[in-house]
Write an enzyme that holds these catalytic residues in place. Structure first.
Site, PDB file in Angstrom:
ATOM      1  N   PRO A  93       0.824  -1.206   0.000  1.00 57.30           N
ATOM      2  CA  PRO A  93       0.000   0.000   0.000  1.00 57.30           C
ATOM      3  C   PRO A  93       0.860   1.258   0.000  1.00 57.30           C
ATOM      4  CG  PRO A  93      -0.937  -1.612   1.465  1.00 57.30           C
ATOM      5  CD  PRO A  93       0.374  -2.187   1.005  1.00 57.30           C
ATOM      6  N   CYS A  94       0.528   2.174  -0.906  1.00 60.53           N
ATOM      7  CA  CYS A  94       1.444   3.273  -1.185  1.00 60.53           C
ATOM      8  C   CYS A  94       0.978   4.628  -0.670  1.00 60.53           C
ATOM      9  CB  CYS A  94       1.661   3.373  -2.695  1.00 60.53           C
ATOM     10  SG  CYS A  94       0.135   3.678  -3.621  1.00 60.53           S
ATOM     11  N   GLN A  95      -0.258   4.703  -0.133  1.00 60.77           N
ATOM     12  CA  GLN A  95      -0.780   6.025   0.212  1.00 60.77           C
ATOM     13  C   GLN A  95       0.097   6.758   1.216  1.00 60.77           C
ATOM     14  OE1 GLN A  95      -2.459   3.184   0.187  1.00 60.77           O
ATOM     15  NE2 GLN A  95      -4.466   3.407  -0.756  1.00 60.77           N
ATOM     16  N   GLY A  96       0.775   6.020   2.077  1.00 57.55           N
ATOM     17  CA  GLY A  96       1.604   6.657   3.083  1.00 57.55           C
ATOM     18  C   GLY A  96       2.900   7.224   2.544  1.00 57.55           C
ATOM     19  N   PHE A  97       3.314   6.780   1.337  1.00 61.05           N
ATOM     20  CA  PHE A  97       4.551   7.256   0.747  1.00 61.05           C
ATOM     21  C   PHE A  97       4.344   8.351  -0.281  1.00 61.05           C
ATOM     22  CE2 PHE A  97       6.098   2.761   1.590  1.00 61.05           C
ATOM     23  CZ  PHE A  97       6.907   3.137   2.647  1.00 61.05           C
TER      24      PHE A  97
END
Length: 313
Positions: A72-76
């Site tokens: 999951p990429c939303q945090g990056f």
């Protein structure tokens, strides 16, 4: 080849391996989203679904040849507020690292979004390699820049196929009396002209004549409330913006039709991600749009995994 796909989604990795012509003996998938699992099972019933990534241990699996995943990429991402490693979604990256160390596969491939260099460096240190930066617009009609960390040999970037929105549209922008927009419910019948009228709106600004920095031709802004992304309408001679995990609220990309616009259909979004037509039609359109934003670009993954054959040869 035994494959372990983490954060498997709708099994775009399996699609890519098939496209690359790589034989898959066993495909193990870790995913918790029930809608994505429904789509994956419908297309690949032989997949072994393992559930929560935090519950997976190497001792429960045979030898793994390829570990692949897009945590999951939303945090990056720049779009996600740059919350980085203190974001619960970003912490799942370390589950990839843990399983990589436990399983010791011959090959691994991790996909993630464009991010600050300091975050890239942390991932590179953990995986022991630097990322390959590829914009999917080389092989599809969508601007989708992603970073790929892998120990598979990568000799070059994909060849530019010069594919644009007009190449993936269902209706080809012909006269609406001759062809109407078809969505995933086409097989159920219904009034297609009504569908078009429902999704067509008037543009309220003049069309732009030039492309932006990424080669996306902007057609103007639609009469919608919200941020610029919501209102932006794209010209068929250009590229689509990056598909996000949108689920309504007019977040779906819009394409110009003369002085009008409409949303891209689910099938068109499948084509933007090089997914077969109606691959995702086992769930609602809301869930389909969400999956497109979360999924791999299959054509890019296929290109990267072709390096597995090179090393064998």
């Amino acid at each position: 080849m035994n494959v372990l796909s983490l954060f498997d989604g709708m099994s775009c990795a399996r699609l890519a391996l098939d496209r690359a012509g790589l034989p898959v003996t066993s495909y193990f998938a870790s995913e918790v989203d029930k809608y994505a699992i429904t789509v994956a099972k419908a297309n690949y019933p032989d997949t072994v679904h393992l559930g929560d990534v935090t519950k997976i241990t190497a001792g429960d699996l045979p030898a793994v040849d390829l570990l692949i995943g897009g945590s999951p990429c939303q945090g990056f991402s720049f779009a996600g507020g740059q919350l980085a490693f203190n974001d619960p979604r970003s912490k799942l990256f370390f589950e990839f690292v843990r399983i990589l160390k436990e399983c010791k596969p011959k090959y691994f491939l991790l996909e993630n979004v464009n991010m600050k260099q300091e975050f890239q460096d942390v991932i590179s240190e953990q995986l022991g390699c630097k990322p390959v930066d590829i914009n999917s617009n080389l092989v599809i009609a969508q601007n989708r820049r992603r970073l790929y960390w892998t120990n598979i040999p990568v000799r070059s970037l994909p060849e530019n196929k010069r594919i644009y929105l007009k190449d993936i549209l269902e209706d080809g922008f012909t006269d609406r009396d001759k062809a109407h927009c078809v969505d995933a419910n086409y097989f159920k019948g219904g009034n297609l002209k009504s569908y078009f009228e429902k999704h067509r709106r008037q543009l309220v600004f003049d069309f732009a004549d030039e492309a932006d920095a990424e080669g996306t031709v902007l057609a103007g802004e639609a009469d919608l409330k919200g941020h610029d992304y919501n209102r932006r309408v794209y010209h068929p001679d250009g590229k689509s913006p990056t598909l996000a995990a949108a689920s309504g609220g007019n977040l779906e990309p819009k394409v110009m039709k003369g002085v009008n616009w409409r949303k891209l259909t689910p099938i068109e979004c499948e084509r933007l991600q090089t997914v077969p037509d109606n691959y995702t039609n086992h769930v609602s359109n809301t869930q389909r749009y969400r999956m497109f934003g979360n999924g791999f670009t299959g054509e890019v993954i296929a290109f990267l995994t072709e390096g597995i054959e090179w090393t064998i040869m």
